[in-house]
Design a protein around this motif. Structure first.
Motif, PDB file in Angstrom:
ATOM      1  N   ASN A  35       0.820  -1.219   0.000  1.00 24.19           N
ATOM      2  CA  ASN A  35       0.000   0.000   0.000  1.00 24.19           C
ATOM      3  C   ASN A  35       0.849   1.262   0.000  1.00 24.19           C
ATOM      4  OD1 ASN A  35      -2.576  -1.156  -0.070  1.00 24.19           O
ATOM      5  ND2 ASN A  35      -2.532  -1.541   2.135  1.00 24.19           N
ATOM      6  N   PHE A  38       2.295   1.652  -3.480  1.00 23.04           N
ATOM      7  CA  PHE A  38       1.237   2.045  -4.414  1.00 23.04           C
ATOM      8  C   PHE A  38       0.811   3.492  -4.195  1.00 23.04           C
ATOM      9  CE2 PHE A  38      -3.360   2.205  -5.564  1.00 23.04           C
ATOM     10  CZ  PHE A  38      -3.189   2.102  -6.938  1.00 23.04           C
ATOM     11  N   SER A  39       0.703   3.910  -2.937  1.00 23.41           N
ATOM     12  CA  SER A  39       0.343   5.303  -2.632  1.00 23.41           C
ATOM     13  C   SER A  39       1.387   6.268  -3.194  1.00 23.41           C
ATOM     14  CB  SER A  39       0.210   5.506  -1.120  1.00 23.41           C
ATOM     15  OG  SER A  39      -0.824   4.720  -0.599  1.00 23.41           O
ATOM     16  N   PHE A 313      -5.968   3.815 -10.145  1.00 20.09           N
ATOM     17  CA  PHE A 313      -6.038   2.412  -9.730  1.00 20.09           C
ATOM     18  C   PHE A 313      -6.415   1.527 -10.914  1.00 20.09           C
ATOM     19  CE2 PHE A 313      -8.379  -1.305  -8.343  1.00 20.09           C
ATOM     20  CZ  PHE A 313      -7.555  -1.846  -7.374  1.00 20.09           C
ATOM     21  N   TRP A 317      -4.262  -1.272 -12.864  1.00 20.14           N
ATOM     22  CA  TRP A 317      -4.814  -2.635 -12.870  1.00 20.14           C
ATOM     23  C   TRP A 317      -4.893  -3.182 -14.288  1.00 20.14           C
ATOM     24  CZ3 TRP A 317      -5.032  -6.690 -10.192  1.00 20.14           C
ATOM     25  CH2 TRP A 317      -6.074  -7.637 -10.262  1.00 20.14           C
ATOM     26  N   GLN A 456      -6.252  -8.452  -0.962  1.00 19.29           N
ATOM     27  CA  GLN A 456      -6.150  -7.050  -1.376  1.00 19.29           C
ATOM     28  C   GLN A 456      -4.690  -6.636  -1.544  1.00 19.29           C
ATOM     29  OE1 GLN A 456      -8.994  -5.122  -1.949  1.00 19.29           O
ATOM     30  NE2 GLN A 456      -7.572  -3.707  -2.909  1.00 19.29           N
ATOM     31  N   GLN A 459      -3.373  -7.921  -4.825  1.00 23.60           N
ATOM     32  CA  GLN A 459      -3.824  -7.060  -5.914  1.00 23.60           C
ATOM     33  C   GLN A 459      -2.973  -5.801  -5.988  1.00 23.60           C
ATOM     34  OE1 GLN A 459      -7.722  -5.154  -5.495  1.00 23.60           O
ATOM     35  NE2 GLN A 459      -8.124  -5.554  -7.646  1.00 23.60           N
ATOM     36  N   THR A 460      -2.717  -5.199  -4.837  1.00 16.35           N
ATOM     37  CA  THR A 460      -1.903  -3.985  -4.799  1.00 16.35           C
ATOM     38  C   THR A 460      -0.485  -4.255  -5.279  1.00 16.35           C
ATOM     39  OG1 THR A 460      -3.221  -3.216  -2.917  1.00 16.35           O
ATOM     40  CG2 THR A 460      -1.160  -2.059  -3.345  1.00 16.35           C
ATOM     41  N   SER A 461       0.081  -5.395  -4.870  1.00 17.39           N
ATOM     42  CA  SER A 461       1.453  -5.708  -5.280  1.00 17.39           C
ATOM     43  C   SER A 461       1.545  -5.965  -6.774  1.00 17.39           C
ATOM     44  CB  SER A 461       1.984  -6.916  -4.500  1.00 17.39           C
ATOM     45  OG  SER A 461       1.296  -8.097  -4.852  1.00 17.39           O
TER      46      SER A 461
END
Length: 504
Positions: A35, A38-39, A313, A317, A456, A459-461
């Motif tokens: 996270n 990603f942020s 996002f 994705w 979750q 998915q973020t990774s």
């Protein structure tokens, strides 16, 4: 060559299993790091994602209507292996599939209740909601897939190179370098993005299937039921993947389109038909007029958290899914011209997504803010909550659960097929044991991470891993353009030689 193949295969397995183990043993640590990265990427490089995705759209549409549009993805006399309907069915099932069912009601309702710049629950909020959904699920993702699929199909069918993402870079780097560490790194990155992306979708799909069975038949929502669902579906998609592309995957993809069409027609007739048609018409106009502006919109001085949480996002994705979906679309597109390919991959599926969101989103918003508020509490049950208020909603919900299962199976067996290709030196018909291993890994990852709370984070990774892949795709586009220019020069030279021969 086999040795290189084994290196990619085993390194990929090691990395995938390592990340999965981390996510299972320490989901909080895994999630926090993913996270934070990603942020950082969405905050500092949101502009890069926006510009990259618009470049993909501009690149493929320009190429479609250029002098290269008549070049075939295969030999000049090659014919497409699949009919238009089967082709669309397979690429749509792999490219969107379960995501449309998952977000078809939930996303429009989220925007309807929490719009930007207008009052919630109003006509303006409804317009904003549908326009935003069209942007997120329209031309951008499909152009993104085409940027990978088109050069890959060109290299494997016209230039007879292995069906590997790294093959796209042969025109720029040369075959020797591509078969070395650089090419292996690209192929390993593609495999990780594919496994992580599909495992996440499978986990979300299990949750929604369980929710649907709960609404329809009172089946409890718990770990045991979810294990039964994932084991059952795993057996089915393994059988489909093992039977091959022309049997299992083709049959299921055609079934998907049939079920999706039934679902849309039923909801169109039983829902607010005129409102749906009006919303679709208005949103198409808004999409066409606001496409370029929205593609580049980002705030210079104020907060971009909404853009980061939704648009950026999604863009990240879709890029994460590009290696998998692009490889699969390339595999089924032999014999298409570049123009035919681009229009078929970029525009037709986008129109299908528009119809889906217009029908289900409008039906949901028409029920008002009270139902909308109840529906968005849990994303995976949003569609079923809405269907409780529609005539024959239980029938629509039942068809939805069937569609979820077939989309689930198609996504998984398509990914299993592609992973077999990627890890076996681009073999267009990978061995059964390789497909079984990857299929089992995907399913085990999905439910292990789902139960540990690491889904979750996975998915973020995978989205974080997609950041360097965006640059890979941009360079791949220029490599493809170089190949097309060289082919054009060779064709001109051959024509001139023939003219000289005829004169002499």
């Amino acid at each position: 060559m086999e040795k290189k193949d084994n290196h990619v295969y085993f390194i990929s397995l090691f990395i995938v299993l390592g990340f999965s183990l981390w996510g299972i043993v320490s989901p909080n640590s895994f999630g926090n790091i993913a996270n934070n990265v990603f942020s950082f990427l969405t905050e500092k490089f949101g502009w890069f994602y926006l510009m990259s995705m618009f470049f993909f759209v501009a690149f493929v549409l320009t190429l479609a209507f250029s002098k290269y549009g008549r070049i075939k993805l295969g030999d000049d006399d090659s014919k497409p292996e699949y009919s238009y309907i089967s082709w669309f069915a397979m690429l749509f099932s792999a490219g969107m599939g379960i995501g449309l069912v998952f977000w078809g009601v939930a996303e429009p309702l989220n925007h309807f209740l929490n719009p930007v710049g207008v009052s919630p629950g109003t006509q303006e909020a409804a317009n904003f909601s549908m326009f935003t959904s069209f942007i997120h699920w329209g031309v951008h993702p499909w152009a993104n897939y085409a940027v990978v699929a088109m050069p890959l199909a060109y290299m494997q069918f016209r230039k007879k190179k292995p069906a590997l993402i790294s093959s796209i870079f042969i025109p720029i780097l040369g075959e020797e370098r591509v078969r070395g560490p650089i090419g292996k790194f690209i192929d390993i990155l593609a495999i990780f993005a594919t496994v992580a992306g599909v495992a996440t979708s499978l986990g979300l799909g299990v949750l929604q299937i369980n929710s649907g069975l709960n609404y329809l038949f009172g089946v409890p929502i718990n770990n045991l039921i979810q294990i039964i669902i994932i084991v059952t579906v795993t057996i089915l998609f393994m059988v489909s993947a093992i039977t091959g592309l022309d049997k299992g995957i083709l049959f299921l993809s055609n079934s998907n389109i049939t079920l999706a069409s039934i679902l849309m027609i039923l909801t169109l007739i039983l829902g607010p038909t005129l409102a749906i048609i009006n919303m679709f018409t208005n949103s198409i106009g808004a999409f066409l007029s606001g496409f370029v502006r929205e593609s580049f919109f980002i705030n210079a001085f104020s907060d971009n958290s909404w853009i980061g949480g939704w648009k950026i996002f999604y863009w990240a994705w879709w890029i994460a899914w590009a290696p998998f979906v692009g490889s699969f679309i390339a595999r089924i597109s032999k014999g298409r011209t570049i123009k035919e390919f681009i229009l078929g991959v970029s525009l037709v599926p986008a129109l299908g997504s528009f119809l889906w969101f217009a029908i289900f989103g409008t039906t949901a918003m028409n029920l008002g803010t009270e139902v909308a508020t109840e529906a968005v509490k849990v994303t995976e049950t949003a569609l079923f909550v809405v269907m409780e208020h529609v005539p024959l909603g239980s029938i629509i919900s039942f068809v939805t659960v069937l569609l979820l299962c077939t989309f689930f199976i198609t996504s998984a067996d398509s990914a299993t097929f592609v992973l077999g290709m990627m890890s076996k030196n681009g073999d267009l018909n990978p061995p059964t044991n390789t497909k079984i291993i990857w299929g089992a890994i995907q399913s085990m990852m999905a439910f292990a991470l789902m139960f540990s709370g690491g889904l979750q984070a996975l998915q973020t990774s995978s989205i974080v891993a997609a950041f360097p892949f965006a640059m890979v795709m941009i360079f791949g586009a220029f490599s493809f353009l170089k190949a097309l220019k060289e082919e054009n020069i060779n064709n001109i030279n051959n024509i001139n030689k023939n003219k000289v021969k005829n004169i002499s």
